[in-house]
Design a protein around this motif. Structure first.
Motif, PDB file in Angstrom:
ATOM      1  N   PRO A   1       0.778  -1.081  -0.158  1.00 27.60           N
ATOM      2  CA  PRO A   1       0.089   0.049  -0.061  1.00 27.60           C
ATOM      3  C   PRO A   1       0.836   1.055  -0.092  1.00 27.60           C
ATOM      4  CG  PRO A   1      -0.598  -1.440   1.634  1.00 27.60           C
ATOM      5  CD  PRO A   1       0.486  -2.080   1.235  1.00 27.60           C
ATOM      6  N   TRP A   2       0.394   2.425  -0.644  1.00 23.76           N
ATOM      7  CA  TRP A   2       0.963   3.731  -0.849  1.00 23.76           C
ATOM      8  C   TRP A   2       0.805   4.357   0.362  1.00 23.76           C
ATOM      9  CZ3 TRP A   2       4.641   6.761  -1.638  1.00 23.76           C
ATOM     10  CH2 TRP A   2       4.319   8.129  -2.024  1.00 23.76           C
ATOM     11  N   ARG A   3      -0.666   4.394   0.691  1.00 27.58           N
ATOM     12  CA  ARG A   3      -1.154   4.855   2.111  1.00 27.58           C
ATOM     13  C   ARG A   3      -2.030   3.775   2.660  1.00 27.58           C
ATOM     14  NH1 ARG A   3      -3.849   7.353  -2.487  1.00 27.58           N
ATOM     15  NH2 ARG A   3      -2.188   9.063  -2.425  1.00 27.58           N
ATOM     16  N   GLU A   4      -2.201   3.969   3.957  1.00 24.76           N
ATOM     17  CA  GLU A   4      -2.841   3.144   4.798  1.00 24.76           C
ATOM     18  C   GLU A   4      -3.842   3.765   5.776  1.00 24.76           C
ATOM     19  OE1 GLU A   4       0.022  -0.468   5.845  1.00 24.76           O
ATOM     20  OE2 GLU A   4       0.916   1.478   5.976  1.00 24.76           O
ATOM     21  N   GLY A   5      -4.961   3.270   5.856  1.00 31.01           N
ATOM     22  CA  GLY A   5      -6.232   3.915   6.619  1.00 31.01           C
ATOM     23  C   GLY A   5      -7.468   3.218   6.378  1.00 31.01           C
ATOM     24  N   GLY A   6      -8.566   4.028   6.520  1.00 29.74           N
ATOM     25  CA  GLY A   6      -9.812   3.515   6.682  1.00 29.74           C
ATOM     26  C   GLY A   6     -10.166   3.052   5.037  1.00 29.74           C
TER      27      GLY A   6
ATOM     28  N   SER B   1     -12.484  -3.570   9.546  1.00 22.01           N
ATOM     29  CA  SER B   1     -12.137  -2.493  10.408  1.00 22.01           C
ATOM     30  C   SER B   1     -11.499  -2.829  11.854  1.00 22.01           C
ATOM     31  CB  SER B   1     -13.371  -1.662  10.679  1.00 22.01           C
ATOM     32  OG  SER B   1     -13.828  -0.987   9.447  1.00 22.01           O
ATOM     33  N   ASP B   2     -11.691  -3.936  12.218  1.00 27.04           N
ATOM     34  CA  ASP B   2     -11.082  -4.568  13.290  1.00 27.04           C
ATOM     35  C   ASP B   2      -9.776  -4.792  13.356  1.00 27.04           C
ATOM     36  OD1 ASP B   2     -11.374  -6.678  11.611  1.00 27.04           O
ATOM     37  OD2 ASP B   2     -11.623  -8.147  12.973  1.00 27.04           O
ATOM     38  N   SER B   3      -9.142  -4.661  12.393  1.00 26.17           N
ATOM     39  CA  SER B   3      -7.538  -5.116  12.126  1.00 26.17           C
ATOM     40  C   SER B   3      -6.685  -3.767  11.841  1.00 26.17           C
ATOM     41  CB  SER B   3      -7.548  -5.941  10.774  1.00 26.17           C
ATOM     42  OG  SER B   3      -5.967  -6.115  10.494  1.00 26.17           O
ATOM     43  N   ASP B   4      -5.358  -3.845  12.359  1.00 24.15           N
ATOM     44  CA  ASP B   4      -4.674  -2.621  12.078  1.00 24.15           C
ATOM     45  C   ASP B   4      -3.845  -2.770  10.846  1.00 24.15           C
ATOM     46  OD1 ASP B   4      -2.720  -4.473  12.834  1.00 24.15           O
ATOM     47  OD2 ASP B   4      -2.041  -3.140  14.501  1.00 24.15           O
ATOM     48  N   GLN B   5      -4.312  -3.788  10.083  1.00 25.46           N
ATOM     49  CA  GLN B   5      -3.391  -3.843   8.729  1.00 25.46           C
ATOM     50  C   GLN B   5      -4.348  -3.661   7.466  1.00 25.46           C
ATOM     51  OE1 GLN B   5      -1.239  -7.690   8.554  1.00 25.46           O
ATOM     52  NE2 GLN B   5      -1.236  -7.849  10.548  1.00 25.46           N
TER      53      GLN B   5
END
Length: 386
Positions: A225-230, A235-239
């Motif tokens: 990923p070039w950018r990460e987020g929502g 949504s339960d994962s930080d990956q």
């Protein structure tokens, strides 16, 4: 000559847009306004349907079977950064041509200066044709990626992407095609061309609004990923999710821009790419023939205008390019582009570095009368200065 308002900088961004593009962007802001994929409310669902429709439009337009492999980006530069930094690892070798834009040269140059990657530049002749023999001899065991412009934004030259892709795949390398100058003006069949990645601008030949663009990623290509987020999913994962297109689409997308892009594609389909290409070549032929008659003026690029998109660069002996651009705008109302056009190596190949060129790039709404007015203006400038 009466001062006009003629736009000859469509290689930078197209103008005007079809009326439907303006209306659809406004309609999105006034009536949809939802955040796609984030919840089950009706506004969000409608926005999500629009995004899916846009991916289907792109997949059909570029002849690809899977809409999920099209990622929305801010522009072609964003898509190129996403691809380059998403597939390369430390120690990889990258091949690129001297026709590349700074949106390729700078991310590759940055990684090279940090000693993350090795690079090889393929030289081109003065018309922008890359040295294919040099190219074929440039592969190394760790060559990971080849980056190739589909058409030069300086000279208009169409590069032999089919040959470049075939050689790279035979040597086990991925290919990223920069289609910023060809999307919407030339037929692009992804199934036949078979690039691994392709970046495109929505706001140029596709006639969409600024802030729209995309990256095609061939199924099976692994990309960080070039950018990460929502994303509205997992949504339960930080990956970042593994599935496409969410893997590369963090944050709220440009809904109004994408709505406008849909209408730009619909307009092109209605007119027909064949008709658009015929119009471009007709304008380019008239422009070249007229400029060739002006004493002291030199054209730069392919000798055969049919091997070009509607981009034409020229210089006039002993007259600064910037001065010509200022006179064209302030005395005649003609908007063009002067300088290096964010592609310094292309100018070195063409022999126009560091001064640059005057670039004229007519568009879909340019007329024969516009071409004639430009020719008269350039003739007057040349006559008054020589």
């Amino acid at each position: 000559m009466k001062n006009k308002n003629l736009y000859f900088d469509n290689a930078a961004t197209s103008w005007p847009k079809p009326e439907s593009v303006y209306l659809s962007a406004e309609k999105y802001l006034r009536n949809i306004y939802g955040n796609p994929g984030r919840t089950g409310n009706t506004r969000s669902l409608e926005a999500n349907r629009l995004l899916y429709n846009a991916r289907e439009q792109l997949a059909s337009f570029f002849n690809s079977p899977d809409p999920s492999q099209f990622v929305f980006t801010l522009n072609a530069t964003d898509a190129l950064n996403m691809a380059i930094k998403g597939v390369l690892d430390s120690g990889d070798h990258v091949i690129f041509t001297s026709m590349e834009h700074n949106s390729v040269l700078r991310p590759i140059g940055s990684l090279h200066r940090q000693n993350h990657i090795e690079t090889t530049m393929i030289p081109a002749d003065r018309e922008g044709n890359p040295d294919l023999n040099f190219y074929e001899q440039s592969f190394r065991p760790h060559t990971k990626l080849v980056v190739c412009n589909h058409a030069s934004n300086v000279l208009g030259t169409l590069l032999p992407v089919d040959i470049i892709i075939e050689i790279a795949h035979r040597r086990g390398a991925l290919v990223l095609v920069d289609a910023a100058q060809t999307s919407g003006v030339l037929p692009i069949n992804l199934d036949k061309m078979n690039p691994d990645l392709m970046a495109f601008a929505g706001h140029k030949g596709l006639l969409g609004p600024p802030g729209s663009g995309g990256l095609y990623v061939r199924k099976g290509i692994k990309i960080k990923p070039w950018r990460e987020g929502g994303t509205g999913s997992h949504s339960d994962s930080d990956q970042q999710p593994e599935n496409m297109p969410e893997r590369l689409e963090a944050g709220t997308l440009n809904g109004p821009g994408i709505a406008g892009l849909i209408e730009g594609i619909k307009y092109i389909n209605k007119i027909g790419l064949e008709n658009i290409r015929h119009h471009d070549l007709s304008l380019l032929f008239k422009l070249r023939k007229g400029l060739e008659k002006i004493p002291g003026l030199k054209l730069h690029g392919p000798s055969d205008y049919r091997n070009s998109v509607a981009v034409l660069s020229f210089t006039i002996d002993n007259i600064d390019c910037g001065e010509i651009g200022d006179i064209l705008e302030n005395s005649f109302g003609i908007i063009c582009r002067t300088g290096l056009h964010c592609a310094p190596l292309a100018h070195q190949a063409a022999g126009t570095f560091p001064e640059g060129t005057i670039r004229l790039s007519p568009g879909h709404f340019t007329t024969d009368e516009d071409i004639e007015f430009v020719l008269q203006a350039v003739q007057k400038i040349s006559s008054s200065k020589i």
